[in-house]
Design a protein around this motif. Structure first.
Motif, PDB file in Angstrom:
ATOM      1  N   LEU A   1      55.664 -12.321  -1.568  1.00  9.62           N
ATOM      2  CA  LEU A   1      56.690 -12.350  -2.611  1.00  9.62           C
ATOM      3  C   LEU A   1      58.098 -12.394  -2.023  1.00  9.62           C
ATOM      4  CD1 LEU A   1      55.132  -9.792  -5.127  1.00  9.62           C
ATOM      5  CD2 LEU A   1      55.099 -12.301  -5.237  1.00  9.62           C
ATOM      6  N   SER A   2      58.257 -11.952  -0.791  1.00 12.18           N
ATOM      7  CA  SER A   2      59.572 -11.988  -0.125  1.00 12.18           C
ATOM      8  C   SER A   2      59.818 -13.299   0.617  1.00 12.18           C
ATOM      9  CB  SER A   2      59.713 -10.812   0.852  1.00 12.18           C
ATOM     10  OG  SER A   2      59.776  -9.593   0.131  1.00 12.18           O
ATOM     11  N   ILE A   3      58.806 -14.156   0.662  1.00 12.99           N
ATOM     12  CA  ILE A   3      58.914 -15.483   1.281  1.00 12.99           C
ATOM     13  C   ILE A   3      58.294 -16.465   0.287  1.00 12.99           C
ATOM     14  CG2 ILE A   3      58.495 -16.860   3.364  1.00 12.99           C
ATOM     15  CD1 ILE A   3      57.867 -14.223   4.836  1.00 12.99           C
ATOM     16  N   PRO A   4      58.938 -16.654  -0.856  1.00 16.68           N
ATOM     17  CA  PRO A   4      58.315 -17.409  -1.939  1.00 16.68           C
ATOM     18  C   PRO A   4      57.958 -18.851  -1.573  1.00 16.68           C
ATOM     19  CG  PRO A   4      60.578 -16.776  -2.505  1.00 16.68           C
ATOM     20  CD  PRO A   4      60.276 -16.192  -1.178  1.00 16.68           C
ATOM     21  N   GLU A   5      56.801 -19.256  -2.097  1.00 14.43           N
ATOM     22  CA  GLU A   5      56.327 -20.633  -1.999  1.00 14.43           C
ATOM     23  C   GLU A   5      56.067 -21.099  -0.569  1.00 14.43           C
ATOM     24  OE1 GLU A   5      58.692 -23.221  -4.466  1.00 14.43           O
ATOM     25  OE2 GLU A   5      58.780 -21.689  -6.033  1.00 14.43           O
ATOM     26  N   TYR A   6      55.802 -20.168   0.340  1.00 15.54           N
ATOM     27  CA  TYR A   6      55.396 -20.529   1.694  1.00 15.54           C
ATOM     28  C   TYR A   6      54.062 -19.838   1.972  1.00 15.54           C
ATOM     29  CZ  TYR A   6      55.033 -21.341   6.617  1.00 15.54           C
ATOM     30  OH  TYR A   6      54.553 -21.751   7.834  1.00 15.54           O
ATOM     31  N   TYR A   7      53.113 -20.602   2.492  1.00 12.85           N
ATOM     32  CA  TYR A   7      51.773 -20.083   2.775  1.00 12.85           C
ATOM     33  C   TYR A   7      51.351 -20.540   4.159  1.00 12.85           C
ATOM     34  CZ  TYR A   7      51.978 -19.534  -2.250  1.00 12.85           C
ATOM     35  OH  TYR A   7      52.381 -19.186  -3.507  1.00 12.85           O
ATOM     36  N   ALA A   8      50.587 -19.690   4.845  1.00 15.93           N
ATOM     37  CA  ALA A   8      50.077 -20.049   6.166  1.00 15.93           C
ATOM     38  C   ALA A   8      48.799 -19.272   6.444  1.00 15.93           C
ATOM     39  CB  ALA A   8      51.117 -19.744   7.243  1.00 15.93           C
ATOM     40  N   ASP A   9      47.931 -19.876   7.248  1.00  9.65           N
ATOM     41  CA  ASP A   9      46.717 -19.185   7.664  1.00  9.65           C
ATOM     42  C   ASP A   9      47.075 -18.105   8.674  1.00  9.65           C
ATOM     43  OD1 ASP A   9      45.112 -20.766   6.084  1.00  9.65           O
ATOM     44  OD2 ASP A   9      44.518 -22.118   7.707  1.00  9.65           O
ATOM     45  N   VAL A  10      46.546 -16.898   8.433  1.00 16.30           N
ATOM     46  CA  VAL A  10      46.787 -15.760   9.320  1.00 16.30           C
ATOM     47  C   VAL A  10      45.435 -15.144   9.680  1.00 16.30           C
ATOM     48  CG1 VAL A  10      47.856 -13.472   9.525  1.00 16.30           C
ATOM     49  CG2 VAL A  10      49.043 -15.290   8.288  1.00 16.30           C
ATOM     50  N   GLU A  11      45.262 -14.869  10.956  1.00 14.22           N
ATOM     51  CA  GLU A  11      44.029 -14.251  11.449  1.00 14.22           C
ATOM     52  C   GLU A  11      44.260 -12.751  11.615  1.00 14.22           C
ATOM     53  OE1 GLU A  11      40.974 -15.907  14.579  1.00 14.22           O
ATOM     54  OE2 GLU A  11      42.664 -14.975  15.615  1.00 14.22           O
ATOM     55  N   ARG A  12      43.355 -11.968  11.040  1.00 16.70           N
ATOM     56  CA  ARG A  12      43.435 -10.507  11.111  1.00 16.70           C
ATOM     57  C   ARG A  12      42.021  -9.943  11.257  1.00 16.70           C
ATOM     58  NH1 ARG A  12      48.376  -8.600   9.003  1.00 16.70           N
ATOM     59  NH2 ARG A  12      49.532 -10.059   7.710  1.00 16.70           N
ATOM     60  N   PRO A  13      41.915  -8.651  11.603  1.00 18.14           N
ATOM     61  CA  PRO A  13      40.583  -8.028  11.608  1.00 18.14           C
ATOM     62  C   PRO A  13      39.905  -8.194  10.244  1.00 18.14           C
ATOM     63  CG  PRO A  13      42.143  -6.619  12.745  1.00 18.14           C
ATOM     64  CD  PRO A  13      42.945  -7.738  12.118  1.00 18.14           C
ATOM     65  N   ALA A  14      38.606  -8.503  10.264  1.00 16.60           N
ATOM     66  CA  ALA A  14      37.865  -8.768   9.029  1.00 16.60           C
ATOM     67  C   ALA A  14      37.642  -7.498   8.213  1.00 16.60           C
ATOM     68  CB  ALA A  14      36.526  -9.423   9.352  1.00 16.60           C
ATOM     69  N   ARG A  15      37.528  -6.353   8.894  1.00 20.20           N
ATOM     70  CA  ARG A  15      37.291  -5.073   8.206  1.00 20.20           C
ATOM     71  C   ARG A  15      38.193  -4.011   8.813  1.00 20.20           C
ATOM     72  NH1 ARG A  15      32.600  -6.130  10.214  1.00 20.20           N
ATOM     73  NH2 ARG A  15      32.243  -4.040  11.032  1.00 20.20           N
ATOM     74  N   ILE A  16      38.591  -3.063   7.964  1.00 18.19           N
ATOM     75  CA  ILE A  16      39.403  -1.943   8.446  1.00 18.19           C
ATOM     76  C   ILE A  16      38.945  -0.648   7.779  1.00 18.19           C
ATOM     77  CG2 ILE A  16      41.465  -3.328   8.943  1.00 18.19           C
ATOM     78  CD1 ILE A  16      42.675  -2.120   6.298  1.00 18.19           C
ATOM     79  N   GLY A  17      39.271   0.447   8.438  1.00 16.23           N
ATOM     80  CA  GLY A  17      39.140   1.776   7.841  1.00 16.23           C
ATOM     81  C   GLY A  17      40.541   2.286   7.596  1.00 16.23           C
TER      82      GLY A  17
END
Length: 172
Positions: free
Chosen positions: A95-111
């Motif tokens: 919401l702070s970077i409107p109308e911009y999208y990009a693929d981001v890699e992150r851990p699949a699961r977290i605690g």
């Protein structure tokens, strides 16, 4: 509940590290209500307090699909206690970077360990969109934006675009 203005890149406050919430009281619950109203109105699925200029370690989110009942979450003083070695990629926006999208890699699961809206300590295991959204919003609390996870070239282009928009807005 009051809808608040969302800070937009290149606002410097977005890079602040947020302070822990010392006590969950009516003022904190009111802030959570304001954040939820702001997030739903945007519309979005997550919002960190810093995005409305409040450098406090809290976020709200609702990852329910359109065909499901709303399922708002209030997450205060979140702490990721473990993350999976497996990674997943989601196309993220902000919401702070409107109308911009990009693929981001992150851990699949977290605690996650956090306080809820009433100040009770909770633990949660998350995967999929919920895990991604939590990590994205927790990044905000640490002054990190999702564009920090993409290539420098792409990040520089996005920054220049939003800096130019901010300059044009100041002139008008």
């Amino acid at each position: 509940m009051t809808k608040r203005d969302i800070l937009i890149l290149p606002e410097a406050k977005l890079r602040l590290v947020s302070d822990p919430v010392e006590r969950v009281d009516d003022a904190v619950r009111q802030l959570a209500d304001d954040m939820l109203e702001t997030m739903y109105a945007a519309p979005g699925i997550g919002l960190a307090a810093i995005q409305i200029g409040e450098p406090r370690r809290m976020l709200v989110m609702d990852v329910a699909r359109e065909d499901e009942d709303p399922d708002p979450m209030v997450v205060i003083n979140p702490e990721i206690v473990w993350e999976s070695p497996e990674l997943s990629v989601y196309q993220e926006g902000c919401l702070s970077i409107p109308e911009y999208y990009a693929d981001v890699e992150r851990p699949a699961r977290i605690g996650l360990r956090f306080l809820d809206r009433e100040g009770a300590e909770r633990e949660l295991e998350a995967d999929g969109l919920l895990a991604t959204c939590l990590q994205h919003e927790i990044d905000h609390l640490n002054g990190v934006l999702f564009i920090d996870h993409i290539s420098k070239l792409k990040r520089d282009r996005v920054m220049k675009k939003f800096q130019k928009q901010a300059r044009l807005a100041e002139k008008s």
